[in-house]
Design an enzyme around this catalytic site. Structure first.
Site, PDB file in Angstrom:
ATOM      1  N   ASP A  12     -18.425  51.106  83.231  1.00 52.72           N
ATOM      2  CA  ASP A  12     -19.484  50.097  83.133  1.00 52.72           C
ATOM      3  C   ASP A  12     -20.171  49.844  84.477  1.00 52.72           C
ATOM      4  O   ASP A  12     -21.117  49.055  84.541  1.00 52.72           O
ATOM      5  CB  ASP A  12     -18.923  48.781  82.573  1.00 52.72           C
ATOM      6  CG  ASP A  12     -18.681  48.862  81.077  1.00 52.72           C
ATOM      7  OD1 ASP A  12     -19.095  49.855  80.443  1.00 52.72           O
ATOM      8  OD2 ASP A  12     -18.060  47.924  80.524  1.00 52.72           O
TER       9      ASP A  12
ATOM     10  N   ARG B  92     -18.757  57.250  69.981  1.00 58.86           N
ATOM     11  CA  ARG B  92     -17.870  56.090  69.988  1.00 58.86           C
ATOM     12  C   ARG B  92     -17.252  55.773  68.618  1.00 58.86           C
ATOM     13  O   ARG B  92     -17.521  54.726  68.021  1.00 58.86           O
ATOM     14  CB  ARG B  92     -18.611  54.859  70.503  1.00 58.86           C
ATOM     15  CG  ARG B  92     -19.105  55.016  71.895  1.00 58.86           C
ATOM     16  CD  ARG B  92     -19.787  53.777  72.378  1.00 58.86           C
ATOM     17  NE  ARG B  92     -18.871  52.830  72.973  1.00 58.86           N
ATOM     18  CZ  ARG B  92     -19.251  51.657  73.483  1.00 58.86           C
ATOM     19  NH1 ARG B  92     -20.496  51.289  73.453  1.00 58.86           N
ATOM     20  NH2 ARG B  92     -18.364  50.860  74.026  1.00 58.86           N
TER      21      ARG B  92
ATOM     22  N   ARG C 200     -27.900  41.097  76.442  1.00 66.62           N
ATOM     23  CA  ARG C 200     -26.594  41.221  75.789  1.00 66.62           C
ATOM     24  C   ARG C 200     -25.473  40.937  76.789  1.00 66.62           C
ATOM     25  O   ARG C 200     -24.396  40.514  76.381  1.00 66.62           O
ATOM     26  CB  ARG C 200     -26.401  42.639  75.247  1.00 66.62           C
ATOM     27  CG  ARG C 200     -27.312  42.981  74.096  1.00 66.62           C
ATOM     28  CD  ARG C 200     -26.915  44.313  73.529  1.00 66.62           C
ATOM     29  NE  ARG C 200     -25.460  44.366  73.386  1.00 66.62           N
ATOM     30  CZ  ARG C 200     -24.753  45.478  73.332  1.00 66.62           C
ATOM     31  NH1 ARG C 200     -25.339  46.644  73.395  1.00 66.62           N
ATOM     32  NH2 ARG C 200     -23.448  45.441  73.199  1.00 66.62           N
TER      33      ARG C 200
ATOM     34  N   LYS D  53     -17.981  38.847  79.506  1.00 71.92           N
ATOM     35  CA  LYS D  53     -18.364  39.135  78.124  1.00 71.92           C
ATOM     36  C   LYS D  53     -17.250  39.905  77.403  1.00 71.92           C
ATOM     37  O   LYS D  53     -16.890  39.571  76.276  1.00 71.92           O
ATOM     38  CB  LYS D  53     -19.651  39.980  78.124  1.00 71.92           C
ATOM     39  CG  LYS D  53     -19.958  40.629  76.790  1.00 71.92           C
ATOM     40  CD  LYS D  53     -21.229  41.459  76.832  1.00 71.92           C
ATOM     41  CE  LYS D  53     -21.045  42.894  77.271  1.00 71.92           C
ATOM     42  NZ  LYS D  53     -20.461  43.782  76.254  1.00 71.92           N
ATOM     43  N   ASN D  54     -16.720  40.918  78.070  1.00 73.65           N
ATOM     44  CA  ASN D  54     -15.744  41.782  77.402  1.00 73.65           C
ATOM     45  C   ASN D  54     -14.385  41.121  77.204  1.00 73.65           C
ATOM     46  O   ASN D  54     -13.545  41.649  76.480  1.00 73.65           O
ATOM     47  CB  ASN D  54     -15.572  43.099  78.167  1.00 73.65           C
ATOM     48  CG  ASN D  54     -16.771  44.019  77.976  1.00 73.65           C
ATOM     49  OD1 ASN D  54     -17.669  43.708  77.193  1.00 73.65           O
ATOM     50  ND2 ASN D  54     -16.783  45.128  78.684  1.00 73.65           N
TER      51      ASN D  54
ATOM     52  N   CYS E  90     -24.341  55.333  68.966  1.00 67.04           N
ATOM     53  CA  CYS E  90     -25.052  54.415  69.845  1.00 67.04           C
ATOM     54  C   CYS E  90     -25.527  55.214  71.043  1.00 67.04           C
ATOM     55  O   CYS E  90     -25.179  56.376  71.192  1.00 67.04           O
ATOM     56  CB  CYS E  90     -24.192  53.232  70.261  1.00 67.04           C
ATOM     57  SG  CYS E  90     -23.016  53.631  71.531  1.00 67.04           S
TER      58      CYS E  90
END
Ligand code: UD1
Length: 427
Positions: free
Chosen positions: A314, A129, A406, A22-23, A124
């Site tokens: 992560d 961030r 997500r 995804k990233n 968030c």
């Protein structure tokens, strides 16, 4: 809202296909804005964040064509993106709020059109961030920035000018934005203290395929000589090292035995080292990465999150779920994000023994976690609760699972195929 229900205690046994990252996919999609020719991305994961980026790019004039699923129907898609001239160069609040990575259109929109309007992301769940670093470094390339009505209005009326940018700390997103902007800037840009995450390297390689002149890929110093225009290319999205790590831990936490297809151990060395110290056997085979934790008594291991190649932030929440089930103690220190221990109170509700002192959590392994209703707060926190649920006695229900969608494709199917008792409860 959907929930995921797990009846825990079954060791995972089987095979899991690992998808595209995804990233990596998000910045690669944004890079399509840099040329009017088609950029074709293969191995694109099917995730809510990818759809959000697709919606954003559609607003910015990108036409997308799905070239169909991969032959096995599971492990990724081929999508063509072609950026026609964009009348609308805005990333609206509604999309940026949902996905911070929307800010990645800033660099390419500026490089291609000399202007962009991007909503400020706001707070968030895992901290404030900010995007100050993105803005400061773009200013060094000659961009004028104004904040108005909650929006960043960035302009480069005389085009972008190459410059030396020294990042005061490592930022993945800022490195990616600058790399894309510098590719079309006038002259040479040197990015120092650049992020070395594999997803940054993947973007740089795709940009090279588009005709960009970049040196120093995968190192902390990136040298970009701007070119007049970029062309289309075809690129395979790199495999997802965070999905890989999550299934490594799913196997370890259930003391299972699983083959991770398409996984690359070299991208996840810091985690593999920690898992090896904990007592999990991980081997690379021709068919994929084999994880074996059957009948193991695992021990506690200390980790500290750091920019790549350090232990990834992560993976911190997932690693904590595993440490909660070992026979020892572990200190987990988070250095990248403030407020990234949102999973701790939820893990405690499942019987985990975790104490937080500032940026460190002390985890003392318990004999057994017990199932409970819990609440997901962000993407990686929610998957850590799923992992804890797989190991726990009894039933766990994870609420607010839209966070999971997500970033994890068909999570419950992949786990169920390895024998987990897991289902999505639709409401
Ligand atoms: C990316 C990843 C995210 C991962 C993170 C760190 C994507 C889409 N997301 O996020 O999954 O957790 O890297 O590996 O790739 N910061 C500032 N000002 C800025 C930019 C960042 O203060 O302008 C801070 C952040 O608040 C954070 C730290 O820098 O504390 C690192 O953030 P960064 O590397 O930029 O993360 P993202 O690119 O947002």
């Amino acid at each position: 809202m959907d929930r995921i229900r797990i009846r825990g205690g079954r060791p995972l046994e089987g095979r899991v296909p690992i998808g595209g990252a995804k990233n990596a996919a998000l910045p690669l999609m944004a890079a399509s804005l840099l040329t009017d020719e088609p950029v074709t991305l293969a191995n694109l994961p099917h995730l809510a964040d990818i759809s959000t980026m697709a919606n954003l790019l559609a607003r910015n004039g990108v036409e997308m064509g799905m070239n169909g699923d991969m032959p096995d129907g599971h492990t990724g898609r081929v999508v063509s993106l072609q950026a026609r001239d964009a009348a609308d160069r805005t990333a609206p609040y509604d999309l940026v709020r949902r996905m911070r990575a929307s800010v990645l259109v800033l660099g390419p929109l500026l490089a291609r059109y000399g202007e962009a309007r991007v909503s400020l992301p706001g707070g968030c769940a895992i901290g404030t961030r900010p995007v100050d670093l993105h803005l400061q470094s773009l200013q060094e390339l000659g961009v004028e920035v104004e904040i108005e009505g909650g929006y960043i209005h960035a302009r480069a009326p005389r085009g972008l000018k190459g410059a030396t940018v020294i990042f005061p700390f490592v930022s993945v997103g800022a490195t990616e934005n600058l790399l894309m902007a510098a590719a079309l800037a006038d002259g040479e840009t040197v990015l120092q203290n650049a992020a070395r995450e594999p997803e940054v390297g993947d973007l740089a390689r795709c940009l090279q395929g588009m005709g960009a002149d970049i040196e120093g890929i995968d190192s902390p110093t990136l040298r970009v000589r701007g070119v007049g225009s970029l062309r289309g290319t075809r690129h395979d999205v790199i495999v997802d090292r965070i999905e890989t790590g999550t299934y490594l831990i799913a196997t370890a936490v259930t003391r299972g035995h699983v083959l991770l297809e398409n996984a690359r151990l070299d991208l996840t060395a810091a985690l593999v080292k920690a898992l090896d110290e904990a007592g999990v056997t991980i081997t690379e085979t021709d068919a994929g990465v084999l994880v074996d934790a059957r009948d193991r008594r695992l021990t506690g291991v200390d980790v500290m999150t750091e920019p790549y190649p350090g232990f990834p932030t992560d993976m911190q929440a997932q690693f904590m779920a595993l440490m909660a089930t070992t026979g020892g103690a572990s200190m987990i220190t988070e250095t990248i994000f403030e407020n990234r221990f949102m999973h701790v109170p939820e893990l405690r509700r499942m019987g985990a023994d975790v104490t937080v002192h500032g940026a460190s959590a002390i985890v003392r392994g318990v004999e057994r976690l017990s199932g409970a209703p819990v609440m997901a707060t962000d993407l990686r926190a929610s998957v850590s609760l799923i992992l804890a649920g797989l190991a726990a006695h009894g039933t766990t229900e994870v609420n607010r699972v839209y966070h999971l969608d997500r970033g994890y494709e068909r999570l419950e199917d992949k786990l169920a195929q390895c024998g987990a008792d897991i289902e999505r409860v639709k409401e």
